[in-house]
Design a protein around this motif. Structure first.
Motif, PDB file in Angstrom:
ATOM      1  N   THR A 156       0.663  -1.152   0.123  1.00  0.00           N
ATOM      2  CA  THR A 156       0.004   0.078   0.104  1.00  0.00           C
ATOM      3  C   THR A 156       0.841   1.440   0.083  1.00  0.00           C
ATOM      4  N   PRO A 157       0.180   2.330  -0.517  1.00  0.00           N
ATOM      5  CA  PRO A 157       1.170   3.433  -0.572  1.00  0.00           C
ATOM      6  C   PRO A 157       1.683   4.177   0.788  1.00  0.00           C
ATOM      7  N   ASP A 158       1.257   3.728   2.003  1.00  0.00           N
ATOM      8  CA  ASP A 158       1.936   4.090   3.220  1.00  0.00           C
ATOM      9  C   ASP A 158       3.339   3.517   3.433  1.00  0.00           C
ATOM     10  N   GLN A 159       3.383   2.324   2.783  1.00  0.00           N
ATOM     11  CA  GLN A 159       4.679   1.494   2.776  1.00  0.00           C
ATOM     12  C   GLN A 159       5.648   2.033   1.939  1.00  0.00           C
ATOM     13  N   ILE A 160       5.380   3.010   1.198  1.00  0.00           N
ATOM     14  CA  ILE A 160       6.319   3.403   0.195  1.00  0.00           C
ATOM     15  C   ILE A 160       6.615   5.040   0.488  1.00  0.00           C
ATOM     16  N   LEU A 161       5.514   5.777   1.004  1.00  0.00           N
ATOM     17  CA  LEU A 161       5.423   7.152   1.485  1.00  0.00           C
ATOM     18  C   LEU A 161       6.010   7.517   2.604  1.00  0.00           C
ATOM     19  N   THR A 162       7.341   7.713   2.954  1.00  0.00           N
ATOM     20  CA  THR A 162       8.121   7.982   4.084  1.00  0.00           C
ATOM     21  C   THR A 162       8.511   9.268   3.931  1.00  0.00           C
ATOM     22  N   PRO A 163       8.979   9.834   5.318  1.00  0.00           N
ATOM     23  CA  PRO A 163       9.632  11.042   4.784  1.00  0.00           C
ATOM     24  C   PRO A 163      10.918  11.156   4.086  1.00  0.00           C
ATOM     25  N   ALA A 164      11.730   9.979   4.107  1.00  0.00           N
ATOM     26  CA  ALA A 164      12.836   9.763   3.228  1.00  0.00           C
ATOM     27  C   ALA A 164      12.494   9.882   1.899  1.00  0.00           C
ATOM     28  N   ALA A 165      11.166   9.205   1.432  1.00  0.00           N
ATOM     29  CA  ALA A 165      10.701   9.035   0.028  1.00  0.00           C
ATOM     30  C   ALA A 165      10.323  10.401  -0.368  1.00  0.00           C
ATOM     31  N   PHE A 166       9.667  11.347   0.471  1.00  0.00           N
ATOM     32  CA  PHE A 166       9.445  12.676   0.051  1.00  0.00           C
ATOM     33  C   PHE A 166      10.782  13.550  -0.102  1.00  0.00           C
ATOM     34  N   ASP A 167      11.802  13.307   0.711  1.00  0.00           N
ATOM     35  CA  ASP A 167      13.245  14.220   0.538  1.00  0.00           C
ATOM     36  C   ASP A 167      13.655  13.550  -0.759  1.00  0.00           C
ATOM     37  N   ASN A 168      13.570  12.312  -0.985  1.00  0.00           N
ATOM     38  CA  ASN A 168      14.029  11.861  -2.377  1.00  0.00           C
ATOM     39  C   ASN A 168      13.270  12.613  -3.579  1.00  0.00           C
ATOM     40  N   ALA A 169      12.308  12.795  -3.390  1.00  0.00           N
ATOM     41  CA  ALA A 169      11.316  13.445  -4.536  1.00  0.00           C
ATOM     42  C   ALA A 169      11.658  14.733  -4.567  1.00  0.00           C
ATOM     43  N   ILE A 170      11.935  15.651  -3.337  1.00  0.00           N
ATOM     44  CA  ILE A 170      12.191  16.934  -3.593  1.00  0.00           C
ATOM     45  C   ILE A 170      13.781  17.126  -4.040  1.00  0.00           C
ATOM     46  N   LYS A 171      14.570  16.249  -3.942  1.00  0.00           N
ATOM     47  CA  LYS A 171      16.005  16.355  -4.268  1.00  0.00           C
ATOM     48  C   LYS A 171      15.966  16.057  -5.841  1.00  0.00           C
ATOM     49  N   VAL A 172      14.971  15.241  -6.191  1.00  0.00           N
ATOM     50  CA  VAL A 172      14.944  14.890  -7.781  1.00  0.00           C
ATOM     51  C   VAL A 172      14.349  16.244  -8.248  1.00  0.00           C
ATOM     52  N   HIS A 173      13.463  16.736  -7.536  1.00  0.00           N
ATOM     53  CA  HIS A 173      12.859  18.091  -8.290  1.00  0.00           C
ATOM     54  C   HIS A 173      13.890  19.036  -8.422  1.00  0.00           C
ATOM     55  N   MET A 174      14.702  19.096  -7.481  1.00  0.00           N
ATOM     56  CA  MET A 174      15.687  20.231  -7.551  1.00  0.00           C
ATOM     57  C   MET A 174      16.781  19.859  -8.652  1.00  0.00           C
ATOM     58  N   ALA A 175      17.005  18.716  -8.689  1.00  0.00           N
ATOM     59  CA  ALA A 175      17.836  18.293  -9.669  1.00  0.00           C
ATOM     60  C   ALA A 175      17.524  18.158 -11.152  1.00  0.00           C
ATOM     61  N   MET A 176      16.282  18.396 -11.248  1.00  0.00           N
ATOM     62  CA  MET A 176      15.733  18.549 -12.612  1.00  0.00           C
ATOM     63  C   MET A 176      15.361  19.966 -13.017  1.00  0.00           C
ATOM     64  N   GLY A 177      15.427  20.833 -11.973  1.00  0.00           N
ATOM     65  CA  GLY A 177      15.216  22.305 -12.049  1.00  0.00           C
ATOM     66  C   GLY A 177      13.680  22.081 -12.578  1.00  0.00           C
ATOM     67  N   GLY A 178      13.089  21.650 -11.627  1.00  0.00           N
ATOM     68  CA  GLY A 178      11.624  21.638 -11.779  1.00  0.00           C
ATOM     69  C   GLY A 178      10.644  22.678 -11.567  1.00  0.00           C
ATOM     70  N   SER A 179       9.363  22.422 -11.885  1.00  0.00           N
ATOM     71  CA  SER A 179       8.434  23.751 -11.675  1.00  0.00           C
ATOM     72  C   SER A 179       8.172  24.062 -10.343  1.00  0.00           C
ATOM     73  N   THR A 180       8.102  25.291  -9.943  1.00  0.00           N
ATOM     74  CA  THR A 180       7.742  25.936  -8.839  1.00  0.00           C
ATOM     75  C   THR A 180       6.309  25.260  -8.233  1.00  0.00           C
ATOM     76  N   ASN A 181       5.593  25.014  -9.143  1.00  0.00           N
ATOM     77  CA  ASN A 181       4.119  24.464  -8.717  1.00  0.00           C
ATOM     78  C   ASN A 181       4.452  23.216  -8.021  1.00  0.00           C
ATOM     79  N   ALA A 182       5.253  22.514  -8.427  1.00  0.00           N
ATOM     80  CA  ALA A 182       5.465  21.273  -7.536  1.00  0.00           C
ATOM     81  C   ALA A 182       5.565  21.453  -5.938  1.00  0.00           C
ATOM     82  N   ILE A 183       5.999  22.629  -5.711  1.00  0.00           N
ATOM     83  CA  ILE A 183       6.187  22.678  -4.336  1.00  0.00           C
ATOM     84  C   ILE A 183       4.615  22.422  -3.441  1.00  0.00           C
ATOM     85  N   ILE A 184       3.908  23.366  -4.180  1.00  0.00           N
ATOM     86  CA  ILE A 184       2.282  23.185  -3.442  1.00  0.00           C
ATOM     87  C   ILE A 184       1.854  21.752  -3.740  1.00  0.00           C
TER      88      ILE A 184
END
Ligand code: FES
Length: 575
Positions: A252-280
């Motif tokens: 289930t998603p709760d086994q995947i979505l940990t604080p570390a998973a969100f940090d990974n996602a934010i790091k990928v966002h930064m490395a991609m030069g991603g959209s500001t909308n993603a923050i929201i």
């Protein structure tokens, strides 16, 4: 596969597997559609939530891709059921798709809850569809896998590659400056969107598809596959097979979505030069998962992660090039030392296992930590008396001279006021002025429209000016660029300080120090506020009225207050 569930443990068993009058009704009505007991008996029922519609060009292929998913589900011994959901075409839906992201999240959650489903395949990609689908799926909590629609092919005009959105803004400015003709403009219109699929710059769609993969909710590499590439339907079949296994594994998603998973996602966002909308969106998704991610976390991680993807609008290439260069797996491999490799994903394997062996084929498209495109991350969060709860800027997409700047404001009360003034030949404006747009926020827009890349005043275009500081409580398209300061919170409509900026006030920006300051005394600001009256909501009834009453501010993810939290919802009574 480790099977944790027996057929009688399946959620759908309550509808289809028992012997009573109600289940007779469910089964007889499935037979009415042409299914038979062999189709469902003892099989996981997989809901394919499809955001296809005839008016969403980004999802034009999802009607047939659902058939690829179904084939995979059937191969793995599941029972696929396609359920259409709100399509949210970014270019067509007004006043703003952001107004309907939470609507899609509610629809997704309730479609999954109210039907006899054991697992979900989420099909989307156009900007708000990804967070909408994911937020709903998180809140429902069934095993779920996300299928990114994938970017469209590169645009083309006379042999030049065109990027969605980014080149619209660019050539619209040149047209206003008299540098291209009506015929040129018409040719660009015919060449900028050459296939189905999402925008193919690193806009909100590409950013959110990558973030969702980085979170662990999509198959490795899936977010980079161009929509028109034959790898895309094959990926859909694979996702169909995998979701059936996920149901048996009870992953289930709760086994995947940990604080570390969100940090990974934010790091990928930064490395991609991603959209500001993603923050929201990431803040909203994390809060649904019970993880208190805030804008500060983006700022902290932004200081640690350089931009590696050389993709427009921050870089040079397009998503098709990014795919040929190795795609997200290759970029995450280059980012390996910064990621938590132990995070679980929909594959049942870790992030580290998923990216193992990924290679970068074109080093100018996907850079390394030792040779980044931009030394610090994509997004900076500024705070100060003008934005007590924060605002954001994308430094990589701005003229560097504006990263430390002090200038006089030109204040616009709303979008129409701004559009009228900006075209005036006698507007008293210099490139050092700061344009301020009010009433573009979650409640004020309403729906926080993408008005944040205010047009350069006509008077300056002829002088060759192409960037200046623009501040608003709205958003900007991920395809936009420039020194735009966005998401000012609290917004002007609810009496945030932005509402009390007047033309001639001085504003100071220091991105290095993460500061934004309005040089007006507290006493004067209090005097201006005392003379202000809260405007009435725009919509007197219906969804708009509900939206205005319950929408949160940008720094909190713009979720509805009643949708937040992890309170356990009862399963529907079946009688
Ligand atoms: Fe759909 Fe840009 S319009 S992704």
């Amino acid at each position: 596969m480790t099977q944790r569930k027996r057929p009688e443990d399946l959620r759908s068993h309550r509808w289809l597997g028992v012997s009573d009058m109600r289940s007779f009704g469910h089964r007889s009505r499935l037979r009415q559609i042409g299914y038979d007991a062999e189709d469902w008996t003892g099989k996981p029922v997989i809901g394919i939530i499809n955001t296809w519609s005839e008016i969403n060009p980004c999802h034009a292929h999802l009607r047939s891709r659902a058939d690829n998913v179904k084939r995979g589900v059937l191969q793995a011994g599941g029972f696929p059921i396609e359920l259409p959901a709100m399509s949210l075409s970014e270019t067509m839906v007004k006043p703003s798709t952001m107004m309907y992201r939470n609507f899609l999240a509610m629809e997704t959650e309730e479609l999954l809850r109210s039907h006899p489903l054991d697992g979900a395949v989420l099909m989307g990609g156009c900007d708000k569809t990804t967070p909408g689908l994911v937020m709903g799926a998180i809140s429902m909590g069934l095993p779920a896998i996300y299928i990114p629609a994938g970017p469209m092919l590169r645009g083309n005009w006379g042999g030049q590659f065109l990027g969605s959105g980014s080149d619209v803004w660019k050539y619209w400015t040149e047209k206003r400056a008299g540098n291209i003709t009506e015929d040129d403009w018409s040719e660009i219109e015919g060449g900028i969107a050459r296939s189905f699929g999402t925008c193919m710059v690193m806009g909100t769609a590409a950013t959110m598809m990558a973030i969702t993969e980085a979170l662990g909710l999509a198959l490795p590499g899936s977010s980079s596959i161009p929509a028109a590439d034959s790898n895309h339907p094959r990926m859909c079949g694979q996702a169909g097979r995998r979701i059936v296994e996920m149901v048996w594994e009870d992953l289930t998603p709760d086994q995947i979505l940990t604080p570390a998973a969100f940090d990974n996602a934010i790091k990928v966002h930064m490395a991609m030069g991603g959209s500001t909308n993603a923050i929201i969106h990431v803040v909203a998704m994390a809060r649904r998962a019970g993880i208190p991610v805030d804008m500060e976390r983006f700022d902290q991680l932004s200081r640690q992660i350089p931009v590696l993807a050389n993709v427009r609008p921050s870089g040079k290439y397009l998503m098709e090039d990014f795919y040929y260069a190795g795609g997200l797996r290759a970029m995450m491999e280059n980012l390996r030392e910064k990621l938590d490799l132990s995070c679980m994903t929909v594959t049942g394997k870790t992030v580290g296992e998923n990216i193992e062996g990924a290679k970068t084929h074109i080093s100018d498209v996907i850079h390394t930590l030792n040779d980044p495109i931009y030394a610090e991350g994509a997004t900076a969060v500024l705070k100060g008396n003008l934005a007590p709860n924060g605002c954001v800027i994308k430094p990589a997409a701005a003229d560097p001279r504006f990263l430390k700047h002090r200038g006089k404001a030109i204040a616009f009360e709303n979008y129409d006021h701004m559009m009228h003034e900006i075209e005036r030949d006698d507007l008293d404006v210099t490139p050092d002025h700061i344009l301020v747009l009010k009433n573009a926020g979650p409640k004020g827009g309403p729906g926080m429209p993408e008005w944040g890349m205010l047009p350069i005043p006509k008077r300056l275009l002829g002088q060759g000016v192409r960037d200046m500081i623009r501040i608003s409580d709205g958003r900007m398209s991920g395809t936009s660029y420039g020194a735009c300061i966005l998401h000012v919170a609290p917004e002007s409509f609810v009496g945030g300080p932005l509402n009390f900026v007047q033309t001639g006030d001085e504003i100071e920006i220091d991105v290095d120090k993460r500061k934004i300051h309005l040089h007006v005394s507290d006493t004067e600001l209090a005097r201006r506020k005392a003379a202000w009256k809260q405007p009435a909501p725009k919509y007197p009834r219906g969804y708009g009225a509900m939206f205005s009453e319950h929408i949160g501010q940008a720094d909190q993810g713009c979720d509805f207050d009643f949708l937040q939290g992890k309170a356990v919802m009862p399963e529907p009574e079946i009688h």
